[in-house]
Design a protein around this motif. Structure first.
Motif, PDB file in Angstrom:
ATOM      1  N   ALA A  26       0.836  -1.206   0.000  1.00  0.00           N
ATOM      2  CA  ALA A  26       0.000   0.000   0.000  1.00  0.00           C
ATOM      3  C   ALA A  26       0.872   1.257   0.000  1.00  0.00           C
ATOM      4  N   GLN A  27       1.916   1.260   0.801  1.00  0.00           N
ATOM      5  CA  GLN A  27       2.819   2.409   0.854  1.00  0.00           C
ATOM      6  C   GLN A  27       3.546   2.593  -0.477  1.00  0.00           C
ATOM      7  N   ALA A  28       4.034   1.500  -1.049  1.00  0.00           N
ATOM      8  CA  ALA A  28       4.755   1.581  -2.322  1.00  0.00           C
ATOM      9  C   ALA A  28       3.829   2.097  -3.421  1.00  0.00           C
ATOM     10  N   CYS A  29       2.599   1.622  -3.434  1.00  0.00           N
ATOM     11  CA  CYS A  29       1.643   2.049  -4.461  1.00  0.00           C
ATOM     12  C   CYS A  29       1.253   3.518  -4.302  1.00  0.00           C
ATOM     13  N   GLU A  30       1.066   3.956  -3.083  1.00  0.00           N
ATOM     14  CA  GLU A  30       0.744   5.374  -2.862  1.00  0.00           C
ATOM     15  C   GLU A  30       1.899   6.256  -3.348  1.00  0.00           C
ATOM     16  N   TRP A  31       3.121   5.833  -3.051  1.00  0.00           N
ATOM     17  CA  TRP A  31       4.307   6.573  -3.487  1.00  0.00           C
ATOM     18  C   TRP A  31       4.403   6.571  -5.008  1.00  0.00           C
ATOM     19  N   CYS A  32       4.250   5.405  -5.611  1.00  0.00           N
ATOM     20  CA  CYS A  32       4.355   5.279  -7.061  1.00  0.00           C
ATOM     21  C   CYS A  32       3.291   6.127  -7.750  1.00  0.00           C
ATOM     22  N   ALA A  33       2.054   6.037  -7.290  1.00  0.00           N
ATOM     23  CA  ALA A  33       0.974   6.821  -7.892  1.00  0.00           C
ATOM     24  C   ALA A  33       1.259   8.310  -7.788  1.00  0.00           C
ATOM     25  N   ASP A  34       1.728   8.729  -6.629  1.00  0.00           N
ATOM     26  CA  ASP A  34       2.033  10.153  -6.433  1.00  0.00           C
ATOM     27  C   ASP A  34       3.146  10.618  -7.367  1.00  0.00           C
ATOM     28  N   GLU A  35       4.156   9.788  -7.547  1.00  0.00           N
ATOM     29  CA  GLU A  35       5.264  10.139  -8.445  1.00  0.00           C
ATOM     30  C   GLU A  35       4.812  10.153  -9.908  1.00  0.00           C
ATOM     31  N   CYS A  36       3.882   9.288 -10.256  1.00  0.00           N
ATOM     32  CA  CYS A  36       3.434   9.175 -11.654  1.00  0.00           C
ATOM     33  C   CYS A  36       2.454  10.277 -12.057  1.00  0.00           C
ATOM     34  N   ILE A  37       1.755  10.834 -11.073  1.00  0.00           N
ATOM     35  CA  ILE A  37       0.802  11.909 -11.391  1.00  0.00           C
ATOM     36  C   ILE A  37       1.572  13.062 -12.015  1.00  0.00           C
ATOM     37  N   GLY A  38       1.074  13.549 -13.106  1.00  0.00           N
ATOM     38  CA  GLY A  38       1.707  14.673 -13.784  1.00  0.00           C
ATOM     39  C   GLY A  38       2.783  14.270 -14.770  1.00  0.00           C
ATOM     40  N   MET A  39       3.032  12.964 -14.914  1.00  0.00           N
ATOM     41  CA  MET A  39       4.062  12.514 -15.845  1.00  0.00           C
ATOM     42  C   MET A  39       3.490  12.251 -17.237  1.00  0.00           C
ATOM     43  N   GLY A  40       2.231  12.536 -17.419  1.00  0.00           N
ATOM     44  CA  GLY A  40       1.632  12.358 -18.730  1.00  0.00           C
ATOM     45  C   GLY A  40       0.599  11.254 -18.754  1.00  0.00           C
ATOM     46  N   GLU A  41      -0.157  11.239 -19.835  1.00  0.00           N
ATOM     47  CA  GLU A  41      -1.247  10.277 -19.990  1.00  0.00           C
ATOM     48  C   GLU A  41      -0.758   8.830 -20.013  1.00  0.00           C
ATOM     49  N   GLU A  42       0.481   8.605 -20.452  1.00  0.00           N
ATOM     50  CA  GLU A  42       1.002   7.236 -20.515  1.00  0.00           C
ATOM     51  C   GLU A  42       1.143   6.613 -19.119  1.00  0.00           C
ATOM     52  N   MET A  43       1.071   7.433 -18.070  1.00  0.00           N
ATOM     53  CA  MET A  43       1.185   6.919 -16.700  1.00  0.00           C
ATOM     54  C   MET A  43      -0.181   6.788 -16.012  1.00  0.00           C
ATOM     55  N   ALA A  44      -1.244   7.144 -16.705  1.00  0.00           N
ATOM     56  CA  ALA A  44      -2.576   7.143 -16.085  1.00  0.00           C
ATOM     57  C   ALA A  44      -2.979   5.755 -15.581  1.00  0.00           C
ATOM     58  N   ARG A  45      -2.714   4.718 -16.366  1.00  0.00           N
ATOM     59  CA  ARG A  45      -3.086   3.363 -15.949  1.00  0.00           C
ATOM     60  C   ARG A  45      -2.292   2.949 -14.713  1.00  0.00           C
ATOM     61  N   CYS A  46      -1.028   3.321 -14.672  1.00  0.00           N
ATOM     62  CA  CYS A  46      -0.195   3.010 -13.515  1.00  0.00           C
ATOM     63  C   CYS A  46      -0.769   3.668 -12.256  1.00  0.00           C
ATOM     64  N   VAL A  47      -1.147   4.921 -12.372  1.00  0.00           N
ATOM     65  CA  VAL A  47      -1.721   5.638 -11.237  1.00  0.00           C
ATOM     66  C   VAL A  47      -2.998   4.954 -10.762  1.00  0.00           C
ATOM     67  N   ARG A  48      -3.879   4.649 -11.698  1.00  0.00           N
ATOM     68  CA  ARG A  48      -5.160   4.025 -11.336  1.00  0.00           C
ATOM     69  C   ARG A  48      -4.951   2.668 -10.656  1.00  0.00           C
ATOM     70  N   LEU A  49      -4.112   1.843 -11.260  1.00  0.00           N
ATOM     71  CA  LEU A  49      -3.869   0.521 -10.668  1.00  0.00           C
ATOM     72  C   LEU A  49      -3.216   0.631  -9.295  1.00  0.00           C
TER      73      LEU A  49
END
Length: 117
Positions: A26-49
């Motif tokens: 859960a911690q790793a995913c919250e961190w990853c999602a936060d880092e991916c936000i704003g990196m472009g549409e290609e990261m949207a699926r990563c953020v959602r998952l």
């Protein structure tokens, strides 16, 4: 209170390990999602998952801690979600995605172990 003080967790090393792995995921995913936000549409699926998995793994840890009868059903769903998210994270070169994928693979294994118990 330490997890070992919760009778049904303290007597079950696999459950204690799975709780730890779920909370780490859960911690790793919250961190990853936060880092991916704003990196472009290609990261949207990563953020959602990552956000979905963060919620699922937290819920699974809670269910195990309360000895819920639904925990083993949720364990299988959690493992599948972790694997799907890890597959997505592995497609990206960012360090946070690679770390997240590694943590998720470990969590998926732990959840599968709990589902088969």
């Amino acid at each position: 209170m330490a997890l070992t003080e919760i009778t049904h967790v303290g007597e079950n090393d696999r459950m204690a390990e799975c709780i730890d792995n779920c909370l780490e995921a859960a911690q790793a995913c919250e961190w990853c999602a936060d880092e991916c936000i704003g990196m472009g549409e290609e990261m949207a699926r990563c953020v959602r998952l990552c956000r979905d998995v963060a919620d699922l793994t937290t819920l699974h840890a809670q269910f195990m801690a309360r000895n819920s009868g639904y925990s083993s059903d949720l364990a299988e769903t959690c493992a599948e979600a972790c694997e799907e998210c890890a597959d997505e994270c592995e497609q990206h070169d960012e360090e946070h995605c690679q770390i997240c994928a590694d943590v998720l693979r470990e969590c998926a294994d732990s959840c599968r172990d709990m589902a088969s118990a």
